[in-house]
Design an enzyme around this catalytic site. Structure first.
Site, mmCIF file in Angstrom:
data_model
loop_
_atom_site.group_PDB
_atom_site.id
_atom_site.type_symbol
_atom_site.label_atom_id
_atom_site.label_comp_id
_atom_site.label_asym_id
_atom_site.label_seq_id
_atom_site.Cartn_x
_atom_site.Cartn_y
_atom_site.Cartn_z
ATOM 1 C CG ASN A 207 -11.004 0.017 -1.856
ATOM 2 O OD1 ASN A 207 -12.046 0.033 -1.217
ATOM 3 N ND2 ASN A 207 -10.174 1.035 -1.898
ATOM 4 C CB ILE A 308 -0.897 2.876 5.312
ATOM 5 C CG1 ILE A 308 -2.072 2.045 5.830
ATOM 6 C CG2 ILE A 308 0.421 2.240 5.715
ATOM 7 C CD1 ILE A 308 -2.248 0.718 5.102
#
Ligand code: C5P
Length: 416
Positions: A207, A308
């Site tokens: 990313n 997460i």
């Protein structure tokens, strides 16, 4: 309370006669001050004067075994929470600008990760010389902050810019730069950067993220006295002072690190750009085009990575605060609101990545704080360091409203 640690670096200009007064002012304001001087500084100011006002031996020689034995130069560079250079001569600025480490002071300035406050003092023509202008610009771009010089009568007989800022002004700037330790005793986890998901030994999915925002958030928390763990994806950024850094590559490694730190943390800020997908299989050897039929390309099957932020937000909160980020290219606020609900965190920091200024790789960012129940605070385009300060102001306010019972293993029955 532990005193905040200032290293005062002194170079050889006539203004050095004012440095003992500066050190005295800093000590009176409650700082623990140590001094390091160049060889030429010792011709203008007596080391004994600095020693007496600071209460510590003055460091002057990189190779003096007795001095190094007491506190070696790297330990001293790490010890400092802030370095004040006063006075800074044209010569020292030049050596700093090109990163020389040819004596004790320049070595300390290169080795420290603490912020630098520099008070130049020199003849007006030296200050105005294009070489000095260039050095000041280079140092400014690197984050060095300048105090002065001030205008007036110069010791050399000239009038103009070149006087070292008055000690009282430098003391005030130091106090401001260090700020209050409002997060003392808090344990903080910050994630930063993008994750890297390997396809084979040479290729990966990643990313886009410079990590600058997350690093600034971690640095600001440490500056405010928190114990900070920075879980960082691949990044060349230097670790800010006073921070424990855990380097990770993949989302799975980041998840393990965050879950490992979660029990003892009170605040978690997830600024990382976590890859949502990873290759289902990681080839152990490089995928070679020669092994494929002419013109063919392999397809890479992807699987979802764990979220997460959603995972930790679903754990019993026990007084913790969890902050997420939302980088959006359109419908920024609506998307951020939905994300806040879906992930279940306490605050989302939204930023519009379609803007021309701010965002990726930039030192500035325009964000909005999106709170549960609807309230939104939009900030102007600000340096990422300032965005970090604003974020911690908000988190501190929220912490003030929460019971201080986190920091232990969450109890099974607790809910958020
Ligand atoms: O879903 P999205 O990636 O837009 O959400 C961004 C927020 O969620 C960030 O705080 C990011 O750190 C976190 N996140 C995460 N795990 C993922 C994806 C995003 O913790 N797999």
């Amino acid at each position: 309370m532990e005193r905040r640690r200032i290293l005062c670096a002194v170079s050889g200009g006539i203004a050095a006669y004012k440095t003992p007064e500066l050190v005295r002012g800093l000590v009176r304001s409650g700082f623990d001050v140590r001094c390091a001087i160049t060889a030429s500084a010792a011709r203008f100011v007596a080391p004994l004067a600095l020693e007496t006002v600071s209460g510590h031996r003055v460091r002057a020689d990189l190779f003096d075994r007795a001095e190094e034995g007491e506190i070696d130069h790297i330990a001293l560079a790490d010890w400092a929470e802030l370095v004040v250079v006063a006075p800074a001569t044209a010569n020292l600025l030049a050596r700093m600008a090109i990163g020389m480490a040819d004596d004790l002071v320049t070595t300390l300035l290169l080795a420290t990760r603490a912020p630098l406050l520099v008070a130049p003092a020199m003849n007006v023509n030296m200050w105005r010389h294009p070489a000095t202008r260039g050095n000041v610009e280079v140092l400014g771009r690197r984050g060095v902050r300048f105090i002065g010089p001030e205008s007036g009568a110069l010791a050399c007989g000239w009038e103009g810019e070149g006087r070292m800022a008055e000690p009282a002004r430098i003391v005030a700037e130091v106090t401001l730069a260090l700020g209050p330790r409002t997060l003392a005793g808090e344990r903080v986890v910050v994630t930063a950067g993008g994750t890297r998901e390997p396809v084979d030994p040479v290729r990966s999915l990643t990313n886009r993220s410079s990590g600058k925002m997350g690093f600034a958030i971690a640095a600001e928390a440490a500056r405010r006295g928190a114990e900070v763990v920075l879980v960082a994806g691949p990044s060349a950024l230097p670790t800010p002072p006073g921070i424990r850094r855990i380097d990770v590559q993949t989302a799975l490694e980041m998840r393990d690190a965050v879950l490992g730190e979660w029990p003892s943390a009170r605040i978690v800020v997830m600024a990382a750009a976590v890859a949502d997908f990873r290759p289902a299989d990681r080839a152990l050897q490089k995928i070679k085009k020669e092994d494929l039929p002419e013109g063919a390309a392999p397809s890479i099957a992807l699987v979802r990575n764990p979220d997460i932020l959603a995972e930790i937000s679903a754990l019993p909160r026990d007084g913790r605060v969890v902050v997420g980020f939302a980088a959006e290219s359109h419908d920024v606020l609506d998307s951020a609101r939905r994300k806040l609900e879906r992930k279940g965190c306490d605050l989302i920091v939204a930023n519009d990545i379609s803007r021309e200024q701010g965002g990726f790789d930039s030192d500035r960012n325009a964000v909005a704080f999106v709170w549960p129940g609807g309230p939104v605070e939009e900030l102007a385009l600000l340096p990422k360091t300032e965005v970090a300060a604003q974020l911690w102001d908000r988190i501190e306010k929220r912490l003030g409203a929460l019971p201080r019972d986190a920091g232990a293993e969450p109890s099974a029955g607790a809910s958020r």
